[in-house]
Enzyme design. Structure first.
Site, PDB file in Angstrom:
ATOM      1  CG  HIS A 163      91.586  63.962  52.292  1.00 29.75           C
ATOM      2  ND1 HIS A 163      91.100  64.329  53.535  1.00 29.75           N
ATOM      3  CD2 HIS A 163      90.601  63.223  51.729  1.00 29.75           C
ATOM      4  CE1 HIS A 163      89.868  63.840  53.696  1.00 29.75           C
ATOM      5  NE2 HIS A 163      89.557  63.170  52.603  1.00 29.75           N
ATOM      6  NE  ARG A 208      85.585  61.256  56.043  1.00 30.28           N
ATOM      7  CZ  ARG A 208      85.434  62.118  55.036  1.00 30.28           C
ATOM      8  NH1 ARG A 208      86.448  62.873  54.662  1.00 30.28           N
ATOM      9  NH2 ARG A 208      84.289  62.213  54.383  1.00 30.28           N
TER      10      ARG A 208
END
Length: 308
Positions: free
Chosen positions: A271, A223
């Site tokens: 991402h 993350r």
């Protein structure tokens, strides 16, 4: 009973078709068309709506449409409401593909060769055998174990670190804060797939980079909150790190003036390490709904104490 979907509308159409075919007894609704919120028993979402208890007063389960749940503010979700992660084999496959590509790109020095191509410079560099390259994975959950298994065939020296002790065939495992320095000291390429918790936020920082061998490389596919972005830039500029592949940022999408865009030693991807695929994730979601209806334990239920 009704299920409310709150995520990407395009993929929502795929989810809706699957429910219509395989679970017609579950009424499908898509945010923001909630209808009578008292009839909604299940919520499948990337993020929960504000004022959840008032909008969906009879909600029984919140299914996160992701392998992690750090995008959810768990402090605003009633403790009595089960929160369940998505167990999608498609996500696992995608993460393994990305990890293999990233590790091999760093192992074979592809960022430098890309720079040479742009500069029109033809030069070969020494190739280090895979057996001499040490790959360390932070986080040893099921996803990390799949990644480690997929890397074994290349012959890399594999190690892993997690908060708790693990035993994985062919992997040297380390556990706890006290064993972190020994783990870091033998990582030529460090790959982060940790869950994001209070304990792991900002863990990829200046102090950690200083414990890696000089010239090591970083892959962050966990993350954005794991990485102190300024510390990475300093580590690259000082030569402590040689390169980084980054798939997640503190703020997404990246601003046009973000320094990662044009940094020659950083490969930035938007991402995309893995994406939820309704066709592969549906069976697991439906099975968990049926498990709940039968009073059985659901797979992937989040431990609120651990945060994952």
């Amino acid at each position: 009973m009704a299920l409310l979907y709150k995520a990407d509308p395009a993929r929502g159409e795929q989810w809706q078709a699957l429910f219509a075919e395989h679970a017609p007894d579950i009424q499908w609704r898509a945010w923001p068309d909630v209808g009578d919120g008292t009839q909604v028993e299940y919520l499948a979402a990337w993020q929960a709506p504000d004022d959840l208890e008032n909008v969906l007063p009879n909600l029984k389960v919140l299914f996160a449409l992701s392998a992690g749940v750090d995008q959810l503010d768990l402090s605003r979700i009633p403790l009595s409401l089960p929160v369940v992660r998505l167990l999608d084999p498609g996500i696992s496959q995608g993460m393994c593909e990305y990890a293999n590509w990233a590790v091999l790109s760093l192992h074979r020095d592809m960022l430098r060769y890309r720079q040479q191509q742009v500069a029109g410079h033809w030069q070969a560099h020494r190739l280090l055998p895979a057996s001499k390259r040490r790959i360390g994975v932070m986080g040893l959950g099921l996803q990390a174990q799949h990644i480690l298994a997929s890397l074994k065939s290349f012959g890399f020296a594999l190690s892993g670190w997690a908060r708790s002790q693990h035993e994985i065939e062919g992997v040297t495992c380390h556990a706890g804060v006290e064993q972190l320095p020994a783990f870091l000291a033998q990582c030529d390429i460090l790959l982060c797939v940790l869950p994001l918790t209070e304990q792991t936020e900002g863990i990829l920082n200046k102090a950690l980079f200083a414990q890696l061998p000089k010239g090591a490389a970083l892959i962050n596919m966990g993350r954005g909150g794991h990485l102190r972005e300024d510390d990475l830039l300093q580590a690259l500029d000082s030569g402590q790190l040689s390169a980084a592949i980054v798939d997640v940022l503190q703020q997404e999408p990246a601003a046009m003036d973000h320094p990662f865009w044009k940094h020659p030693q950083i490969m930035l991807t938007p991402h995309i390490a893995a994406m939820t695929q309704p066709e592969s994730a549906f069976a697991g979601l439906l099975e968990n709904i049926r498990r709940f209806e039968r009073g059985e334990k659901m797979l992937g239920q989040v431990d609120r104490g651990q945060g994952y």
